[in-house]
Design an enzyme around this catalytic site. Structure first.
Site, PDB file in Angstrom:
ATOM      1  N   GLY A  14       0.784  -1.232   0.000  1.00  0.00           N
ATOM      2  CA  GLY A  14       0.000   0.000   0.000  1.00  0.00           C
ATOM      3  C   GLY A  14       0.814   1.279   0.000  1.00  0.00           C
ATOM      4  N   LYS A  15       2.108   1.193  -0.334  1.00  0.00           N
ATOM      5  CA  LYS A  15       2.960   2.391  -0.315  1.00  0.00           C
ATOM      6  C   LYS A  15       2.441   3.492  -1.232  1.00  0.00           C
ATOM      7  CE  LYS A  15       6.837   0.584  -1.650  1.00  0.00           C
ATOM      8  NZ  LYS A  15       6.389  -0.821  -1.813  1.00  0.00           N
ATOM      9  N   LYS A  37       9.610   8.998  -7.544  1.00  0.00           N
ATOM     10  CA  LYS A  37       9.780   7.540  -7.568  1.00  0.00           C
ATOM     11  C   LYS A  37      11.158   7.285  -8.174  1.00  0.00           C
ATOM     12  CE  LYS A  37       8.065   3.237  -7.332  1.00  0.00           C
ATOM     13  NZ  LYS A  37       7.447   2.611  -6.146  1.00  0.00           N
ATOM     14  N   ASP A  50       3.421   3.932 -10.788  1.00  0.00           N
ATOM     15  CA  ASP A  50       2.976   4.375  -9.467  1.00  0.00           C
ATOM     16  C   ASP A  50       2.718   5.878  -9.411  1.00  0.00           C
ATOM     17  OD1 ASP A  50       3.132   1.785  -8.593  1.00  0.00           O
ATOM     18  OD2 ASP A  50       5.056   2.018  -7.575  1.00  0.00           O
ATOM     19  N   GLY A 110       9.844   4.524  -2.244  1.00  0.00           N
ATOM     20  CA  GLY A 110      10.804   3.502  -2.628  1.00  0.00           C
ATOM     21  C   GLY A 110      10.171   2.338  -3.369  1.00  0.00           C
ATOM     22  N   GLY A 112       9.637  -1.621  -3.152  1.00  0.00           N
ATOM     23  CA  GLY A 112       9.713  -2.715  -2.189  1.00  0.00           C
ATOM     24  C   GLY A 112      10.050  -2.203  -0.798  1.00  0.00           C
ATOM     25  N   GLY A 170      -1.201  -0.101   5.372  1.00  0.00           N
ATOM     26  CA  GLY A 170      -1.503   0.361   4.028  1.00  0.00           C
ATOM     27  C   GLY A 170      -2.829  -0.096   3.470  1.00  0.00           C
ATOM     28  N   ALA A 201      -8.894  -0.739   2.886  1.00  0.00           N
ATOM     29  CA  ALA A 201      -8.716  -1.499   1.646  1.00  0.00           C
ATOM     30  C   ALA A 201      -9.639  -0.931   0.573  1.00  0.00           C
ATOM     31  CB  ALA A 201      -9.036  -2.973   1.894  1.00  0.00           C
ATOM     32  N   GLY A 202      -9.128  -0.856  -0.645  1.00  0.00           N
ATOM     33  CA  GLY A 202      -9.928  -0.347  -1.751  1.00  0.00           C
ATOM     34  C   GLY A 202      -9.849   1.148  -1.956  1.00  0.00           C
TER      35      GLY A 202
END
Length: 238
Positions: A14-15, A37, A50, A110, A112, A170, A201-202
């Site tokens: 969830g980053k 990023k 992202d 980042g 990962g 996240g 979530a979502g």
């Protein structure tokens, strides 16, 4: 906090949604915010990455993807397979400082976790955080297995003298199971502080207006929101 590093305890935690929430809240309060990023992996040329999701969710256009590799691997591995140069974190640091000069906040997401390798010398996001003297926000999962992964991340940070900006879940489940509910207290014990947030979530599927409301309720005041860790604990913790 003019630069904030966003890392995770692993992939798909969830980053990006948390980064978007931070950006949305900063922009809403009138802060000039940029999102960086350093390396996008697992996305081919022409596909959305992202930073595109951050833009769509937050409405912030000042987003910067500094390198891209098609394979869904660590940056150093993806670069090797593609026959491309690895990301240069020194160059990333220069880019972040340049942005920092006239922005109120620069968010660096980042790839990962904290110790994923970016180049053949073993440079990591932890090294970038230290170079920039920037605090690190740790995004983690809710359920079984999160305690060990979170503890390892926090131990690395402590050993390297990195400042913890907080822990955010996240993707908080609609119906949290026993492990998720129990982990609330244990995550706070690991961090020696209340949770900095929990994103439902979502949330990444919402439109910009709805997402801002969710961001506000999901992150603590220090991060620009109104999340109340004590209330969250009373509601869910066992």
């Amino acid at each position: 906090m003019s630069v904030l590093i966003v890392t995770g305890t692993g992939t798909e935690v969830g980053k990006t949604v948390v980064t978007a929430a931070l950006a949305a809240l900063a922009a809403d309060r009138g802060t000039a915010v940029a999102v960086v990023k350093p390396a996008q992996t697992g996305v081919r040329a022409g596909e959305l990455g992202d930073v595109d999701l951050v833009r769509d969710l937050s409405g912030v256009d000042d987003v910067h993807e500094l390198s891209r590799y098609a394979d869904p691997l660590a940056p150093v591995s993806a670069a090797r397979r593609a026959g491309l140069p690895t990301p240069d974190l020194g160059t990333v640091a220069v880019a972040v400082r340049r942005l920092q000069a006239d922005r109120g906040l620069v968010l660096v997401e980042g790839a990962g976790g904290l110790l994923v390798r970016y180049d053949h010398d073993g440079s990591t996001l932890a090294d970038l955080a230290r170079t920039l003297a920037a605090p690190v926000l740790v995004v983690t999962t809710a359920g079984l297995g999160t305690l060990n992964a979170t503890a390892l991340t926090l131990e690395v940070m402590a050993n390297r003298g990195l400042d913890l900006a907080g822990i955010v879940v996240g993707s908080w489940p609609v119906e949290p199971d026993l492990a998720a509910r129990s982990n609330i207290v244990d995550l706070e014990l690991l961090a020696a502080r209340p949770l900095a947030g929990a994103v439902p979530a979502g949330a990444g599927l919402l439109g910009t207006g709805q997402f801002l409301q969710i961001a506000r309720s999901s992150l603590e005041p220090a991060l620009g929101g109104a999340f109340n860790a004590a209330e969250f604990r009373r509601r869910y913790a066992v």
